[in-house]
Design an enzyme around this catalytic site. Structure first.
Site, PDB file in Angstrom:
ATOM      1  N   ASP A  29      43.189 -38.019   8.145  1.00 43.70           N
ATOM      2  CA  ASP A  29      41.948 -37.902   7.385  1.00 43.70           C
ATOM      3  C   ASP A  29      41.309 -39.293   7.246  1.00 43.70           C
ATOM      4  O   ASP A  29      41.996 -40.278   6.977  1.00 43.70           O
ATOM      5  CB  ASP A  29      42.241 -37.309   6.002  1.00 43.70           C
ATOM      6  CG  ASP A  29      40.992 -36.820   5.299  1.00 43.70           C
ATOM      7  OD1 ASP A  29      40.881 -35.615   5.065  1.00 43.70           O
ATOM      8  OD2 ASP A  29      40.113 -37.650   4.979  1.00 43.70           O
ATOM      9  N   ASN A  85      41.010 -25.400   1.720  1.00 43.40           N
ATOM     10  CA  ASN A  85      39.845 -24.975   0.944  1.00 43.40           C
ATOM     11  C   ASN A  85      38.950 -24.050   1.768  1.00 43.40           C
ATOM     12  O   ASN A  85      38.713 -24.320   2.946  1.00 43.40           O
ATOM     13  CB  ASN A  85      39.033 -26.203   0.519  1.00 43.40           C
ATOM     14  CG  ASN A  85      39.848 -27.184  -0.314  1.00 43.40           C
ATOM     15  OD1 ASN A  85      40.694 -26.780  -1.109  1.00 43.40           O
ATOM     16  ND2 ASN A  85      39.606 -28.473  -0.129  1.00 43.40           N
ATOM     17  N   HIS A  91      35.594 -26.379  -2.995  1.00 43.07           N
ATOM     18  CA  HIS A  91      35.672 -27.800  -2.587  1.00 43.07           C
ATOM     19  C   HIS A  91      35.780 -28.007  -1.084  1.00 43.07           C
ATOM     20  O   HIS A  91      36.215 -29.060  -0.642  1.00 43.07           O
ATOM     21  CB  HIS A  91      36.833 -28.517  -3.298  1.00 43.07           C
ATOM     22  CG  HIS A  91      36.794 -28.373  -4.783  1.00 43.07           C
ATOM     23  ND1 HIS A  91      35.879 -29.037  -5.573  1.00 43.07           N
ATOM     24  CD2 HIS A  91      37.518 -27.595  -5.621  1.00 43.07           C
ATOM     25  CE1 HIS A  91      36.061 -28.685  -6.834  1.00 43.07           C
ATOM     26  NE2 HIS A  91      37.039 -27.812  -6.893  1.00 43.07           N
ATOM     27  N   GLN A  92      35.378 -27.004  -0.277  1.00 41.26           N
ATOM     28  CA  GLN A  92      35.353 -27.223   1.170  1.00 41.26           C
ATOM     29  C   GLN A  92      34.092 -28.002   1.532  1.00 41.26           C
ATOM     30  O   GLN A  92      32.982 -27.587   1.180  1.00 41.26           O
ATOM     31  CB  GLN A  92      35.372 -25.886   1.924  1.00 41.26           C
ATOM     32  CG  GLN A  92      35.452 -26.059   3.448  1.00 41.26           C
ATOM     33  CD  GLN A  92      35.495 -24.729   4.203  1.00 41.26           C
ATOM     34  OE1 GLN A  92      35.305 -23.664   3.600  1.00 41.26           O
ATOM     35  NE2 GLN A  92      35.719 -24.796   5.488  1.00 41.26           N
ATOM     36  N   HIS A  98      40.523 -26.011   8.153  1.00 44.30           N
ATOM     37  CA  HIS A  98      41.498 -27.100   8.269  1.00 44.30           C
ATOM     38  C   HIS A  98      42.493 -27.028   7.131  1.00 44.30           C
ATOM     39  O   HIS A  98      42.154 -26.613   6.025  1.00 44.30           O
ATOM     40  CB  HIS A  98      40.809 -28.464   8.284  1.00 44.30           C
ATOM     41  CG  HIS A  98      39.878 -28.690   7.136  1.00 44.30           C
ATOM     42  ND1 HIS A  98      38.617 -28.146   7.097  1.00 44.30           N
ATOM     43  CD2 HIS A  98      40.029 -29.376   5.990  1.00 44.30           C
ATOM     44  CE1 HIS A  98      38.027 -28.498   5.960  1.00 44.30           C
ATOM     45  NE2 HIS A  98      38.880 -29.240   5.261  1.00 44.30           N
ATOM     46  N   PHE A  99      43.699 -27.441   7.433  1.00 47.75           N
ATOM     47  CA  PHE A  99      44.738 -27.599   6.420  1.00 47.75           C
ATOM     48  C   PHE A  99      44.943 -29.091   6.189  1.00 47.75           C
ATOM     49  O   PHE A  99      45.019 -29.860   7.146  1.00 47.75           O
ATOM     50  CB  PHE A  99      46.079 -26.997   6.892  1.00 47.75           C
ATOM     51  CG  PHE A  99      46.149 -25.505   6.780  1.00 47.75           C
ATOM     52  CD1 PHE A  99      45.496 -24.686   7.693  1.00 47.75           C
ATOM     53  CD2 PHE A  99      46.884 -24.898   5.775  1.00 47.75           C
ATOM     54  CE1 PHE A  99      45.561 -23.303   7.592  1.00 47.75           C
ATOM     55  CE2 PHE A  99      46.963 -23.521   5.667  1.00 47.75           C
ATOM     56  CZ  PHE A  99      46.303 -22.722   6.579  1.00 47.75           C
ATOM     57  N   HIS A 100      45.029 -29.474   4.922  1.00 44.14           N
ATOM     58  CA  HIS A 100      45.395 -30.848   4.576  1.00 44.14           C
ATOM     59  C   HIS A 100      46.915 -30.912   4.399  1.00 44.14           C
ATOM     60  O   HIS A 100      47.493 -30.055   3.718  1.00 44.14           O
ATOM     61  CB  HIS A 100      44.797 -31.255   3.229  1.00 44.14           C
ATOM     62  CG  HIS A 100      43.310 -31.271   3.154  1.00 44.14           C
ATOM     63  ND1 HIS A 100      42.573 -32.425   3.165  1.00 44.14           N
ATOM     64  CD2 HIS A 100      42.404 -30.261   3.032  1.00 44.14           C
ATOM     65  CE1 HIS A 100      41.286 -32.141   3.054  1.00 44.14           C
ATOM     66  NE2 HIS A 100      41.159 -30.829   2.976  1.00 44.14           N
TER      67      HIS A 100
HETATM   68  P1  5GP Z   1      37.505 -30.336   2.686  1.00 39.55           P
HETATM   69  O1  5GP Z   1      36.964 -30.789   1.355  1.00 39.55           O
HETATM   70  O2  5GP Z   1      36.455 -29.694   3.544  1.00 39.55           O
HETATM   71  O3  5GP Z   1      38.743 -29.477   2.537  1.00 39.55           O
HETATM   72  O4  5GP Z   1      38.005 -31.659   3.395  1.00 39.55           O
HETATM   73  C1  5GP Z   1      37.350 -32.250   4.475  1.00 39.55           C
HETATM   74  C2  5GP Z   1      38.125 -33.502   4.826  1.00 39.55           C
HETATM   75  O5  5GP Z   1      37.663 -33.980   6.081  1.00 39.55           O
HETATM   76  C3  5GP Z   1      37.950 -34.650   3.822  1.00 39.55           C
HETATM   77  O6  5GP Z   1      39.209 -35.032   3.288  1.00 39.55           O
HETATM   78  C4  5GP Z   1      37.315 -35.758   4.643  1.00 39.55           C
HETATM   79  O7  5GP Z   1      37.790 -37.032   4.307  1.00 39.55           O
HETATM   80  C5  5GP Z   1      37.680 -35.379   6.058  1.00 39.55           C
HETATM   81  N1  5GP Z   1      36.715 -35.817   7.060  1.00 39.55           N
HETATM   82  C6  5GP Z   1      35.370 -35.618   7.039  1.00 39.55           C
HETATM   83  N2  5GP Z   1      34.789 -36.149   8.120  1.00 39.55           N
HETATM   84  C7  5GP Z   1      35.796 -36.691   8.861  1.00 39.55           C
HETATM   85  C8  5GP Z   1      35.812 -37.387  10.109  1.00 39.55           C
HETATM   86  O8  5GP Z   1      34.780 -37.620  10.756  1.00 39.55           O
HETATM   87  N3  5GP Z   1      37.023 -37.796  10.577  1.00 39.55           N
HETATM   88  C9  5GP Z   1      38.178 -37.556   9.877  1.00 39.55           C
HETATM   89  N4  5GP Z   1      39.322 -37.995  10.409  1.00 39.55           N
HETATM   90  N5  5GP Z   1      38.197 -36.898   8.700  1.00 39.55           N
HETATM   91  C10 5GP Z   1      37.007 -36.482   8.194  1.00 39.55           C
END
Ligand code: 5GP
Length: 138
Positions: A29, A85, A91-92, A98-100
């Site tokens: 991330d 999310n 909070h997406q 995607h999975f964190h």
């Molecule tokens: P969400 O809130 O949608 O679950 O999380 C999206 C995640 O994608 C965030 O933690 C953010 O830092 C990450 N992210 C957004 N844009 C990029 C990118 O261009 N490259 C990478 N590696 N991560 C990204």
């Protein structure tokens, strides 16, 4: 319009790639909650988890423990959270599934959660069970 993750998958935007096969990619991330914060992403461009094909879902399920185990070994983190999310209200931010994987360290770095459990109402739970199982049979 292609999501930012589709552009990463296509190689148009660089990333720190940890894993890739025909259906899944994993990379660090760009704004990590803690060192090793990783995103595991299906190549299928769908916004929310329930929209994925069975093949994408299965490939994600197989990749997650593999990548999580490697991240844990490489970082030496004490624990980890998996976060996923769906929808802006949840909070997406990137509308591509995607999975964190978020390593948790003994000093507190990682995901901080506020969890306020209630008490189940068995009558409404039974009614909801009927409705969900009906949907699952549909
Ligand atoms: P969400 O809130 O949608 O679950 O999380 C999206 C995640 O994608 C965030 O933690 C953010 O830092 C990450 N992210 C957004 N844009 C990029 C990118 O261009 N490259 C990478 N590696 N991560 C990204």
């Amino acid at each position: 319009m292609a999501s930012i993750f589709t552009r990463i998958i296509g190689g148009e935007i660089p990333c720190h790639k940890l894993f890739e096969n025909d259906l899944v990619i994993a990379f660090l991330d760009v704004n990590p909650l803690s060192p090793g914060h990783t995103l595991v992403v299906p190549k299928q461009e769908m916004a929310e988890l329930h929209m994925l094909s069975p093949a994408s879902a299965a490939a994600l399920g197989a990749a997650l423990p593999l990548v999580a185990g490697a991240v844990m070994k490489a970082t030496g983190a004490a624990a980890y959270n998996i976060l996923q999310n769906n929808g802006a209200l949840a909070h997406q931010e990137v509308m591509h599934v995607h999975f964190h994987i978020i390593p948790k360290y003994k000093d507190g770095r990682g995901l901080a959660l506020t969890w306020k459990p209630g008490a189940i109402d068995h009558a409404s739970a039974a009614e909801l069970t009927t409705r969900v199982t009906h949907e699952l049979r549909a």
